[in-house]
Design a protein around this motif. Structure first.
Motif, PDB file in Angstrom:
ATOM      1  N   ALA A  62      17.052 -10.131   2.806  1.00 24.51           N
ATOM      2  CA  ALA A  62      15.878 -10.441   1.805  1.00 24.51           C
ATOM      3  C   ALA A  62      15.589  -9.224   1.681  1.00 24.51           C
ATOM      4  CB  ALA A  62      15.314 -11.454   2.443  1.00 24.51           C
ATOM      5  N   ALA A  63      15.657  -9.070   0.582  1.00 28.27           N
ATOM      6  CA  ALA A  63      14.769  -7.745   0.387  1.00 28.27           C
ATOM      7  C   ALA A  63      13.404  -8.217   1.068  1.00 28.27           C
ATOM      8  CB  ALA A  63      15.103  -6.859  -1.056  1.00 28.27           C
ATOM      9  N   PRO A  64      12.351  -6.535   0.989  1.00 31.51           N
ATOM     10  CA  PRO A  64      10.829  -6.931   1.333  1.00 31.51           C
ATOM     11  C   PRO A  64      10.036  -7.715   0.303  1.00 31.51           C
ATOM     12  CG  PRO A  64      11.656  -5.176   2.006  1.00 31.51           C
ATOM     13  CD  PRO A  64      12.120  -5.253   1.578  1.00 31.51           C
ATOM     14  N   TYR A  65       9.084  -8.539   0.884  1.00 29.85           N
ATOM     15  CA  TYR A  65       8.068  -9.731  -0.506  1.00 29.85           C
ATOM     16  C   TYR A  65       7.014  -9.760   0.402  1.00 29.85           C
ATOM     17  CZ  TYR A  65      10.291 -13.558   2.610  1.00 29.85           C
ATOM     18  OH  TYR A  65      10.067 -14.841   3.787  1.00 29.85           O
ATOM     19  N   TRP A  66       6.223  -9.298  -0.843  1.00 28.50           N
ATOM     20  CA  TRP A  66       5.097 -10.554  -0.061  1.00 28.50           C
ATOM     21  C   TRP A  66       4.426 -11.462  -0.186  1.00 28.50           C
ATOM     22  CZ3 TRP A  66       2.888  -5.799   0.755  1.00 28.50           C
ATOM     23  CH2 TRP A  66       3.070  -4.900  -0.012  1.00 28.50           C
ATOM     24  N   ILE A  67       4.295 -11.783   1.540  1.00 33.87           N
ATOM     25  CA  ILE A  67       3.506 -12.788   2.299  1.00 33.87           C
ATOM     26  C   ILE A  67       2.397 -13.114   1.921  1.00 33.87           C
ATOM     27  CG2 ILE A  67       2.993 -14.475   4.250  1.00 33.87           C
ATOM     28  CD1 ILE A  67       5.043 -13.437   5.566  1.00 33.87           C
ATOM     29  N   THR A  68       1.604 -11.976   1.813  1.00 30.99           N
ATOM     30  CA  THR A  68       0.097 -11.591   1.225  1.00 30.99           C
ATOM     31  C   THR A  68       0.056 -10.440   0.497  1.00 30.99           C
ATOM     32  OG1 THR A  68      -1.209 -13.111   3.195  1.00 30.99           O
ATOM     33  CG2 THR A  68      -2.501 -11.897   1.553  1.00 30.99           C
ATOM     34  N   ALA A  69      -0.449 -10.300  -0.655  1.00 34.58           N
ATOM     35  CA  ALA A  69      -0.064  -9.053  -1.065  1.00 34.58           C
ATOM     36  C   ALA A  69      -1.483  -8.261  -1.237  1.00 34.58           C
ATOM     37  CB  ALA A  69       0.202  -8.960  -2.786  1.00 34.58           C
ATOM     38  N   PRO A  70      -1.902  -6.713  -1.172  1.00 38.60           N
ATOM     39  CA  PRO A  70      -3.041  -6.442  -0.591  1.00 38.60           C
ATOM     40  C   PRO A  70      -3.837  -6.615  -2.197  1.00 38.60           C
ATOM     41  CG  PRO A  70      -0.861  -3.939  -0.086  1.00 38.60           C
ATOM     42  CD  PRO A  70      -0.758  -6.048  -0.677  1.00 38.60           C
ATOM     43  N   ARG A  71      -4.873  -6.342  -2.051  1.00 38.45           N
ATOM     44  CA  ARG A  71      -6.066  -6.827  -3.512  1.00 38.45           C
ATOM     45  C   ARG A  71      -6.721  -6.277  -3.239  1.00 38.45           C
ATOM     46  NH1 ARG A  71      -7.471 -12.884  -4.628  1.00 38.45           N
ATOM     47  NH2 ARG A  71      -5.595 -13.667  -3.559  1.00 38.45           N
ATOM     48  N   ASN A  72      -7.034  -5.266  -4.266  1.00 38.26           N
ATOM     49  CA  ASN A  72      -8.194  -4.354  -4.507  1.00 38.26           C
ATOM     50  C   ASN A  72      -8.924  -4.242  -3.664  1.00 38.26           C
ATOM     51  OD1 ASN A  72      -6.318  -2.402  -5.594  1.00 38.26           O
ATOM     52  ND2 ASN A  72      -6.755  -3.007  -7.919  1.00 38.26           N
ATOM     53  N   LEU A  73     -10.040  -3.464  -3.578  1.00 32.58           N
ATOM     54  CA  LEU A  73     -11.621  -3.795  -3.544  1.00 32.58           C
ATOM     55  C   LEU A  73     -12.373  -2.667  -3.746  1.00 32.58           C
ATOM     56  CD1 LEU A  73     -11.157  -3.811   0.711  1.00 32.58           C
ATOM     57  CD2 LEU A  73     -11.167  -6.335  -0.730  1.00 32.58           C
ATOM     58  N   VAL A  74     -13.845  -3.227  -4.296  1.00 27.67           N
ATOM     59  CA  VAL A  74     -14.937  -2.652  -4.659  1.00 27.67           C
ATOM     60  C   VAL A  74     -15.709  -2.416  -3.631  1.00 27.67           C
ATOM     61  CG1 VAL A  74     -16.375  -2.012  -6.267  1.00 27.67           C
ATOM     62  CG2 VAL A  74     -14.025  -3.078  -7.199  1.00 27.67           C
ATOM     63  N   LEU A  75     -15.845  -1.482  -3.332  1.00 26.29           N
ATOM     64  CA  LEU A  75     -17.421  -1.505  -1.718  1.00 26.29           C
ATOM     65  C   LEU A  75     -18.046  -0.701  -2.043  1.00 26.29           C
ATOM     66  CD1 LEU A  75     -14.756  -1.513   1.251  1.00 26.29           C
ATOM     67  CD2 LEU A  75     -16.215  -3.396   0.354  1.00 26.29           C
ATOM     68  N   SER A  76     -19.519  -0.752  -1.392  1.00 27.83           N
ATOM     69  CA  SER A  76     -21.037   0.164  -1.473  1.00 27.83           C
ATOM     70  C   SER A  76     -21.212   0.491  -0.246  1.00 27.83           C
ATOM     71  CB  SER A  76     -22.061  -0.788  -2.409  1.00 27.83           C
ATOM     72  OG  SER A  76     -22.031  -1.589  -3.138  1.00 27.83           O
ATOM     73  N   PRO A  77     -21.247   1.681  -0.295  1.00 31.67           N
ATOM     74  CA  PRO A  77     -22.206   2.415   0.940  1.00 31.67           C
ATOM     75  C   PRO A  77     -22.192   1.626   1.575  1.00 31.67           C
ATOM     76  CG  PRO A  77     -22.433   3.661  -1.205  1.00 31.67           C
ATOM     77  CD  PRO A  77     -22.437   2.478  -1.185  1.00 31.67           C
ATOM     78  N   GLY A  78     -21.807   1.565   2.625  1.00 34.72           N
ATOM     79  CA  GLY A  78     -21.980   1.202   4.623  1.00 34.72           C
ATOM     80  C   GLY A  78     -21.346  -0.305   4.502  1.00 34.72           C
ATOM     81  N   GLU A  79     -21.196  -0.444   2.955  1.00 33.43           N
ATOM     82  CA  GLU A  79     -20.462  -1.877   3.423  1.00 33.43           C
ATOM     83  C   GLU A  79     -19.149  -1.894   3.821  1.00 33.43           C
ATOM     84  OE1 GLU A  79     -20.957  -4.869  -0.350  1.00 33.43           O
ATOM     85  OE2 GLU A  79     -19.745  -3.387  -1.077  1.00 33.43           O
ATOM     86  N   ASP A  80     -18.158  -2.959   4.918  1.00 30.75           N
ATOM     87  CA  ASP A  80     -17.419  -3.016   5.205  1.00 30.75           C
ATOM     88  C   ASP A  80     -16.354  -3.622   4.454  1.00 30.75           C
ATOM     89  OD1 ASP A  80     -18.383  -1.765   8.228  1.00 30.75           O
ATOM     90  OD2 ASP A  80     -19.272  -4.293   8.844  1.00 30.75           O
ATOM     91  N   GLY A  81     -14.839  -3.047   4.654  1.00 29.85           N
ATOM     92  CA  GLY A  81     -13.937  -3.912   3.794  1.00 29.85           C
ATOM     93  C   GLY A  81     -12.680  -4.094   4.867  1.00 29.85           C
ATOM     94  N   THR A  82     -11.810  -5.315   4.215  1.00 29.48           N
ATOM     95  CA  THR A  82     -10.754  -5.388   5.001  1.00 29.48           C
ATOM     96  C   THR A  82      -9.242  -5.060   4.501  1.00 29.48           C
ATOM     97  OG1 THR A  82     -11.808  -7.085   6.436  1.00 29.48           O
ATOM     98  CG2 THR A  82      -8.798  -6.766   6.814  1.00 29.48           C
ATOM     99  N   LEU A  83      -8.625  -4.541   4.161  1.00 34.85           N
ATOM    100  CA  LEU A  83      -7.412  -4.347   3.565  1.00 34.85           C
ATOM    101  C   LEU A  83      -5.895  -5.564   4.025  1.00 34.85           C
ATOM    102  CD1 LEU A  83      -7.291  -0.708   2.518  1.00 34.85           C
ATOM    103  CD2 LEU A  83      -8.576  -2.964   0.865  1.00 34.85           C
ATOM    104  N   ILE A  84      -5.212  -6.649   3.968  1.00 33.16           N
ATOM    105  CA  ILE A  84      -4.387  -7.258   4.150  1.00 33.16           C
ATOM    106  C   ILE A  84      -2.795  -7.160   3.707  1.00 33.16           C
ATOM    107  CG2 ILE A  84      -3.818  -9.323   5.394  1.00 33.16           C
ATOM    108  CD1 ILE A  84      -6.648 -10.439   4.817  1.00 33.16           C
ATOM    109  N   CYS A  85      -1.847  -6.852   4.744  1.00 38.05           N
ATOM    110  CA  CYS A  85      -0.681  -6.399   3.529  1.00 38.05           C
ATOM    111  C   CYS A  85       0.642  -6.843   4.418  1.00 38.05           C
ATOM    112  CB  CYS A  85      -0.371  -5.083   4.023  1.00 38.05           C
ATOM    113  SG  CYS A  85       1.015  -4.495   3.053  1.00 38.05           S
ATOM    114  N   ARG A  86       0.590  -8.092   4.500  1.00 38.77           N
ATOM    115  CA  ARG A  86       1.756  -9.022   4.788  1.00 38.77           C
ATOM    116  C   ARG A  86       2.568  -9.410   4.265  1.00 38.77           C
ATOM    117  NH1 ARG A  86      -0.288 -14.543   6.248  1.00 38.77           N
ATOM    118  NH2 ARG A  86       1.495 -14.535   7.687  1.00 38.77           N
ATOM    119  N   ALA A  87       4.304  -8.924   5.396  1.00 38.67           N
ATOM    120  CA  ALA A  87       5.652  -8.726   3.868  1.00 38.67           C
ATOM    121  C   ALA A  87       6.214  -9.555   4.962  1.00 38.67           C
ATOM    122  CB  ALA A  87       5.749  -7.390   4.084  1.00 38.67           C
ATOM    123  N   ASN A  88       7.346 -10.379   4.556  1.00 37.67           N
ATOM    124  CA  ASN A  88       8.933 -10.246   4.652  1.00 37.67           C
ATOM    125  C   ASN A  88       9.556  -9.765   4.647  1.00 37.67           C
ATOM    126  OD1 ASN A  88       9.359 -11.325   7.357  1.00 37.67           O
ATOM    127  ND2 ASN A  88       8.931 -13.307   6.874  1.00 37.67           N
ATOM    128  N   GLY A  89      10.823 -10.068   4.942  1.00 34.68           N
ATOM    129  CA  GLY A  89      12.197  -9.875   4.804  1.00 34.68           C
ATOM    130  C   GLY A  89      13.286  -9.954   5.983  1.00 34.68           C
TER     131      GLY A  89
END
Length: 104
Positions: A62-89
């Motif tokens: 199986a070619a790579p496919y998204w389990i959880t695709a990354p989403r864009n974030l809009v953050l203000s200075p000083g905020e914390d952000g989490t990027l999640i990228c889950r793929a399988n294949g």
């Protein structure tokens, strides 16, 4: 006498509602294949004089496919952000993170 043909999946069941037999059960056909269909399939031929079997190993790639695709974030200075990228294949893909085309 002409043997009776039977198919089994070792360690599991044949895929329900996706398994069809052709050519007097000499051909096992699986539609809409998924990675779960990987495994060993056994064909057994039996008549009044005995039986014989053969095991066929099936690997689903199986070619790579998204389990959880990354989403864009809009953050203000000083905020914390989490990027999640889950793929399988199959084979399992490697995941790399880059910031402005530079590996991080």
């Amino acid at each position: 006498p002409t043997p009776v043909i039977r198919w089994i999946k070792e360690g599991g069941e044949l895929p329900a509602n996706r398994t069809f037999f052709e050519n007097f059960k000499k051909t096992l056909k699986i539609i809409d294949v998924s990675e779960a269909d990987s495994g060993n399939y056994k064909c057994i031929a039996r008549n009044t004089l005995g039986s014989v079997h053969h095991v066929i190993s099936v690997t689903v790639k199986a070619a790579p496919y998204w389990i959880t695709a990354p989403r864009n974030l809009v953050l203000s200075p000083g905020e914390d952000g989490t990027l999640i990228c889950r793929a399988n294949g199959n084979p399992k893909p490697s995941i790399s993170w880059l910031a402005n085309a530079v590996p991080i």
